[in-house]
Design a protein around this motif. Structure first.
Motif, mmCIF file in Angstrom:
data_model
loop_
_atom_site.group_PDB
_atom_site.id
_atom_site.type_symbol
_atom_site.label_atom_id
_atom_site.label_comp_id
_atom_site.label_asym_id
_atom_site.label_seq_id
_atom_site.Cartn_x
_atom_site.Cartn_y
_atom_site.Cartn_z
ATOM 1 N N GLU A 221 6.607 5.495 -10.464
ATOM 2 C CA GLU A 221 6.191 5.495 -9.068
ATOM 3 C C GLU A 221 4.735 5.041 -8.961
ATOM 4 O O GLU A 221 3.888 5.506 -9.726
ATOM 5 C CB GLU A 221 6.333 6.889 -8.457
ATOM 6 N N ARG B 24 1.648 4.013 -5.950
ATOM 7 C CA ARG B 24 1.188 3.883 -4.566
ATOM 8 C C ARG B 24 -0.179 3.215 -4.571
ATOM 9 O O ARG B 24 -1.097 3.677 -5.247
ATOM 10 C CB ARG B 24 1.100 5.242 -3.866
ATOM 11 N N ASP B 25 -0.279 2.104 -3.839
ATOM 12 C CA ASP B 25 -1.530 1.343 -3.767
ATOM 13 C C ASP B 25 -2.029 0.982 -5.168
ATOM 14 O O ASP B 25 -3.224 1.004 -5.448
ATOM 15 C CB ASP B 25 -2.588 2.127 -3.000
ATOM 16 N N ARG C 9 0.819 -1.216 0.000
ATOM 17 C CA ARG C 9 0.000 0.000 0.000
ATOM 18 C C ARG C 9 0.850 1.261 0.000
ATOM 19 O O ARG C 9 0.327 2.366 -0.119
ATOM 20 C CB ARG C 9 -0.905 0.019 1.237
ATOM 21 N N GLU C 10 2.140 1.095 0.147
ATOM 22 C CA GLU C 10 3.059 2.233 0.229
ATOM 23 C C GLU C 10 3.678 2.522 -1.143
ATOM 24 O O GLU C 10 3.364 1.867 -2.136
ATOM 25 C CB GLU C 10 4.153 1.929 1.261
ATOM 26 N N LEU C 11 4.575 3.494 -1.171
ATOM 27 C CA LEU C 11 5.225 3.884 -2.425
ATOM 28 C C LEU C 11 6.137 2.764 -2.913
ATOM 29 O O LEU C 11 6.961 2.237 -2.157
ATOM 30 C CB LEU C 11 6.042 5.160 -2.225
ATOM 31 N N CYS D 36 1.567 -5.821 -5.848
ATOM 32 C CA CYS D 36 0.480 -5.482 -4.928
ATOM 33 C C CYS D 36 -0.587 -6.574 -4.916
ATOM 34 O O CYS D 36 -1.110 -6.939 -3.847
ATOM 35 C CB CYS D 36 -0.147 -4.152 -5.324
ATOM 36 N N VAL E 42 12.777 3.115 -0.588
ATOM 37 C CA VAL E 42 11.640 2.758 -1.446
ATOM 38 C C VAL E 42 11.978 1.495 -2.234
ATOM 39 O O VAL E 42 13.005 1.448 -2.920
ATOM 40 C CB VAL E 42 11.306 3.908 -2.418
#
Length: 240
Positions: A32, A34-35, A5-7, A180, A93
Protein backbone atom coordinates in the motif's frame (compact mmCIF):
# COMPACT_ATOMS: atom_id res chain seq x y z
CA UNK A 1 -5.89 16.23 -5.63
CA UNK A 2 -5.46 13.48 -8.23
CA UNK A 3 -5.36 9.70 -8.02
CA UNK A 4 -1.58 9.75 -7.59
CA UNK A 5 -1.99 11.38 -4.16
CA UNK A 6 -4.52 8.80 -2.99
CA UNK A 7 -4.16 5.20 -1.84
CA UNK A 8 -2.57 2.91 -4.43
CA UNK A 9 -1.60 -0.76 -4.30
CA UNK A 10 1.72 -1.77 -5.84
CA UNK A 11 1.88 -5.36 -7.09
CA UNK A 12 4.70 -7.51 -8.45
CA UNK A 13 5.55 -11.16 -9.09
CA UNK A 14 8.91 -12.85 -9.46
CA UNK A 15 8.59 -16.07 -11.41
CA UNK A 16 10.17 -19.12 -12.98
CA UNK A 17 10.17 -17.68 -16.51
CA UNK A 18 8.99 -15.09 -19.01
CA UNK A 19 5.96 -16.79 -20.59
CA UNK A 20 2.92 -15.90 -18.46
CA UNK A 21 1.06 -18.98 -19.70
CA UNK A 22 3.70 -21.37 -18.40
CA UNK A 23 5.74 -19.58 -15.71
CA UNK A 24 4.98 -20.09 -12.03
CA UNK A 25 4.96 -17.69 -9.11
CA UNK A 26 8.05 -17.74 -6.89
CA UNK A 27 7.55 -14.55 -4.88
CA UNK A 28 4.75 -12.00 -4.75
CA UNK A 29 4.31 -8.66 -3.06
CA UNK A 30 1.46 -6.22 -2.55
CA UNK A 31 2.28 -2.86 -0.97
CA UNK A 32 0.00 0.00 0.00
CA UNK A 33 1.29 3.44 -0.98
CA UNK A 34 -0.16 6.91 -0.42
CA UNK A 35 1.46 9.92 -2.08
CA UNK A 36 4.48 7.75 -2.84
CA UNK A 37 5.03 6.59 0.75
CA UNK A 38 4.62 2.94 1.77
CA UNK A 39 1.99 2.18 4.41
CA UNK A 40 1.94 -1.61 4.64
CA UNK A 41 2.92 -4.68 2.70
CA UNK A 42 2.19 -8.36 2.20
CA UNK A 43 4.79 -10.77 0.85
CA UNK A 44 4.67 -14.39 -0.25
CA UNK A 45 7.26 -17.04 -1.08
CA UNK A 46 5.90 -19.98 -3.06
CA UNK A 47 7.13 -23.47 -3.77
CA UNK A 48 6.28 -23.39 -7.49
CA UNK A 49 6.15 -27.17 -7.80
CA UNK A 50 8.58 -27.17 -10.74
CA UNK A 51 12.34 -26.59 -10.94
CA UNK A 52 13.32 -22.92 -11.01
CA UNK A 53 15.59 -22.43 -14.05
CA UNK A 54 19.10 -21.14 -13.33
CA UNK A 55 18.51 -17.97 -15.35
CA UNK A 56 15.47 -17.18 -13.20
CA UNK A 57 17.44 -17.85 -10.00
CA UNK A 58 20.09 -15.44 -11.29
CA UNK A 59 17.41 -12.74 -11.58
CA UNK A 60 15.56 -13.04 -8.27
CA UNK A 61 17.91 -15.16 -6.16
CA UNK A 62 15.38 -17.77 -5.01
CA UNK A 63 16.74 -21.32 -5.31
CA UNK A 64 14.79 -24.58 -5.50
CA UNK A 65 16.07 -25.47 -2.04
CA UNK A 66 14.86 -22.25 -0.46
CA UNK A 67 11.49 -22.38 -2.23
CA UNK A 68 10.95 -25.97 -1.07
CA UNK A 69 12.06 -25.28 2.50
CA UNK A 70 10.39 -21.91 3.10
CA UNK A 71 7.72 -21.52 0.43
CA UNK A 72 4.00 -22.11 0.78
CA UNK A 73 2.25 -24.39 -1.73
CA UNK A 74 1.80 -22.54 -5.01
CA UNK A 75 -1.97 -22.89 -5.07
CA UNK A 76 -2.26 -21.26 -1.64
CA UNK A 77 -0.10 -18.34 -2.72
CA UNK A 78 -2.02 -17.76 -5.94
CA UNK A 79 -5.31 -17.91 -4.05
CA UNK A 80 -4.12 -15.50 -1.37
CA UNK A 81 -2.70 -12.98 -3.83
CA UNK A 82 -5.88 -13.05 -5.89
CA UNK A 83 -8.01 -12.48 -2.79
CA UNK A 84 -5.91 -9.51 -1.71
CA UNK A 85 -5.97 -7.85 -5.13
CA UNK A 86 -9.69 -8.34 -5.62
CA UNK A 87 -10.27 -6.89 -2.17
CA UNK A 88 -8.65 -3.65 -3.30
CA UNK A 89 -10.59 -3.58 -6.57
CA UNK A 90 -13.84 -4.12 -4.71
CA UNK A 91 -13.18 -0.94 -2.73
CA UNK A 92 -12.06 1.04 -5.78
CA UNK A 93 -8.34 1.16 -4.94
CA UNK A 94 -6.17 1.04 -8.09
CA UNK A 95 -3.64 -1.77 -8.44
CA UNK A 96 -0.34 -0.59 -9.91
CA UNK A 97 1.80 -3.12 -11.78
CA UNK A 98 4.68 -2.50 -14.16
CA UNK A 99 3.85 -4.38 -17.37
CA UNK A 100 0.57 -5.45 -15.81
CA UNK A 101 -0.32 -7.70 -18.73
CA UNK A 102 2.46 -10.07 -17.64
CA UNK A 103 1.78 -10.24 -13.90
CA UNK A 104 -2.00 -10.39 -14.07
CA UNK A 105 -2.02 -12.89 -16.93
CA UNK A 106 0.43 -15.12 -15.08
CA UNK A 107 -1.66 -14.94 -11.91
CA UNK A 108 -4.74 -15.79 -13.97
CA UNK A 109 -2.97 -18.81 -15.46
CA UNK A 110 -1.96 -20.01 -11.99
CA UNK A 111 -5.55 -19.76 -10.75
CA UNK A 112 -6.73 -21.80 -13.73
CA UNK A 113 -3.93 -24.32 -13.27
CA UNK A 114 -5.10 -25.11 -9.74
CA UNK A 115 -8.82 -24.97 -10.42
CA UNK A 116 -9.27 -21.81 -8.33
CA UNK A 117 -11.81 -19.02 -8.95
CA UNK A 118 -10.61 -16.51 -11.53
CA UNK A 119 -10.15 -12.82 -10.81
CA UNK A 120 -13.42 -12.11 -12.61
CA UNK A 121 -15.21 -14.80 -10.60
CA UNK A 122 -14.02 -13.17 -7.39
CA UNK A 123 -15.32 -9.82 -8.64
CA UNK A 124 -18.78 -11.10 -9.47
CA UNK A 125 -18.07 -11.26 -13.19
CA UNK A 126 -16.66 -7.76 -13.68
CA UNK A 127 -13.24 -6.89 -15.04
CA UNK A 128 -10.29 -6.46 -12.66
CA UNK A 129 -10.08 -2.66 -12.53
CA UNK A 130 -8.77 -0.10 -12.10
CA UNK A 131 -5.23 -1.09 -13.05
CA UNK A 132 -2.46 1.46 -13.51
CA UNK A 133 0.54 0.33 -15.58
CA UNK A 134 3.46 2.79 -15.64
CA UNK A 135 5.00 0.83 -18.53
CA UNK A 136 2.00 1.41 -20.77
CA UNK A 137 1.52 5.02 -19.68
CA UNK A 138 5.17 6.04 -20.06
CA UNK A 139 5.43 4.42 -23.48
CA UNK A 140 2.46 6.55 -24.57
CA UNK A 141 3.21 9.94 -23.02
CA UNK A 142 6.92 9.88 -23.94
CA UNK A 143 6.76 7.76 -27.05
CA UNK A 144 9.94 8.93 -28.75
CA UNK A 145 12.33 8.86 -25.79
CA UNK A 146 15.34 6.73 -26.60
CA UNK A 147 16.58 3.94 -24.39
CA UNK A 148 15.21 0.92 -22.60
CA UNK A 149 11.74 0.74 -21.08
CA UNK A 150 12.39 -1.79 -18.34
CA UNK A 151 11.57 -0.87 -14.75
CA UNK A 152 15.12 0.11 -13.84
CA UNK A 153 15.53 2.40 -16.85
CA UNK A 154 12.18 4.13 -16.45
CA UNK A 155 12.74 4.59 -12.71
CA UNK A 156 16.05 6.27 -13.55
CA UNK A 157 14.26 8.56 -16.02
CA UNK A 158 11.82 9.72 -13.34
CA UNK A 159 14.28 9.80 -10.43
CA UNK A 160 12.81 6.83 -8.57
CA UNK A 161 15.21 4.85 -6.39
CA UNK A 162 15.28 1.11 -7.10
CA UNK A 163 17.99 -0.46 -4.98
CA UNK A 164 16.92 -4.10 -5.23
CA UNK A 165 15.54 -4.70 -8.71
CA UNK A 166 13.79 -8.07 -9.13
CA UNK A 167 12.84 -8.19 -5.48
CA UNK A 168 9.03 -8.33 -5.60
CA UNK A 169 8.52 -5.86 -2.75
CA UNK A 170 11.06 -3.37 -4.09
CA UNK A 171 9.61 -3.61 -7.59
CA UNK A 172 6.02 -3.21 -6.35
CA UNK A 173 6.97 -0.08 -4.40
CA UNK A 174 8.95 1.30 -7.33
CA UNK A 175 6.01 0.74 -9.69
CA UNK A 176 3.64 2.66 -7.40
CA UNK A 177 6.13 5.52 -6.96
CA UNK A 178 6.75 5.57 -10.68
CA UNK A 179 3.03 5.91 -11.40
CA UNK A 180 2.95 8.91 -9.06
CA UNK A 181 6.02 10.45 -10.72
CA UNK A 182 4.60 10.05 -14.24
CA UNK A 183 1.35 11.71 -13.13
CA UNK A 184 3.38 14.51 -11.54
CA UNK A 185 5.25 15.16 -14.79
CA UNK A 186 2.20 14.78 -17.03
CA UNK A 187 -0.81 16.70 -15.64
CA UNK A 188 -3.12 15.25 -18.30
CA UNK A 189 -2.48 11.78 -16.84
CA UNK A 190 -3.02 13.03 -13.29
CA UNK A 191 -6.30 14.67 -14.29
CA UNK A 192 -7.86 11.39 -15.45
CA UNK A 193 -9.86 9.43 -12.94
CA UNK A 194 -8.67 5.86 -12.32
CA UNK A 195 -11.56 4.35 -14.31
CA UNK A 196 -10.92 6.60 -17.31
CA UNK A 197 -7.17 6.02 -17.09
CA UNK A 198 -7.81 2.27 -17.11
CA UNK A 199 -9.94 2.63 -20.25
CA UNK A 200 -7.31 4.77 -21.96
CA UNK A 201 -4.57 2.25 -21.22
CA UNK A 202 -6.61 -0.47 -22.95
CA UNK A 203 -6.59 1.74 -26.05
CA UNK A 204 -2.93 2.76 -25.70
CA UNK A 205 -1.71 -0.80 -25.30
CA UNK A 206 -3.74 -2.00 -28.30
CA UNK A 207 -2.35 0.85 -30.43
CA UNK A 208 1.23 0.06 -29.39
CA UNK A 209 0.76 -3.65 -30.15
CA UNK A 210 -0.64 -2.90 -33.60
CA UNK A 211 2.27 -0.56 -34.37
CA UNK A 212 4.86 -3.03 -33.12
CA UNK A 213 3.28 -5.87 -35.08
CA UNK A 214 3.40 -3.73 -38.24
CA UNK A 215 7.04 -2.92 -37.52
CA UNK A 216 7.96 -6.59 -37.15
CA UNK A 217 6.14 -7.55 -40.32
CA UNK A 218 7.82 -4.69 -42.14
CA UNK A 219 11.15 -6.14 -41.05
CA UNK A 220 10.30 -9.43 -42.77
CA UNK A 221 8.52 -11.45 -40.06
CA UNK A 222 5.25 -11.87 -41.97
CA UNK A 223 3.72 -14.08 -39.29
CA UNK A 224 4.46 -11.81 -36.33
CA UNK A 225 1.54 -11.41 -33.92
CA UNK A 226 1.64 -9.01 -30.96
CA UNK A 227 -1.22 -9.49 -28.52
CA UNK A 228 -2.82 -6.14 -27.78
CA UNK A 229 -4.95 -7.33 -24.87
CA UNK A 230 -4.47 -5.39 -21.62
CA UNK A 231 -4.35 -5.79 -18.65
CA UNK A 232 -5.38 -9.43 -18.52
CA UNK A 233 -5.01 -12.21 -21.07
CA UNK A 234 -7.15 -15.09 -19.97
CA UNK A 235 -5.50 -18.48 -20.48
CA UNK A 236 -7.00 -20.58 -23.24
CA UNK A 237 -7.28 -24.35 -23.45
CA UNK A 238 -6.10 -26.74 -20.78
CA UNK A 239 -3.85 -25.59 -17.92
CA UNK A 240 -0.13 -26.00 -18.64
Amino acid sequence: MGWHRELLTGFDLETTGTDPREARIVTAAVIEVRDGEPLGRREWLADPGVPIPPDAVAVHGISDARAAAEGRPADQVADAVADVLTGYWQTGVPVVAYNAAFDLSLLSAELRRYGLPSLRDRLGGREPAPVIDPYTIDRTVDRYRRGKRNLEAVCAEYGISLDAAHDATADALAAARLACAIAGRHPKVAALGPAELHRRQIEWYAAWAADFQSFLRGKGDASAVVDGTWPLREPAGEPV
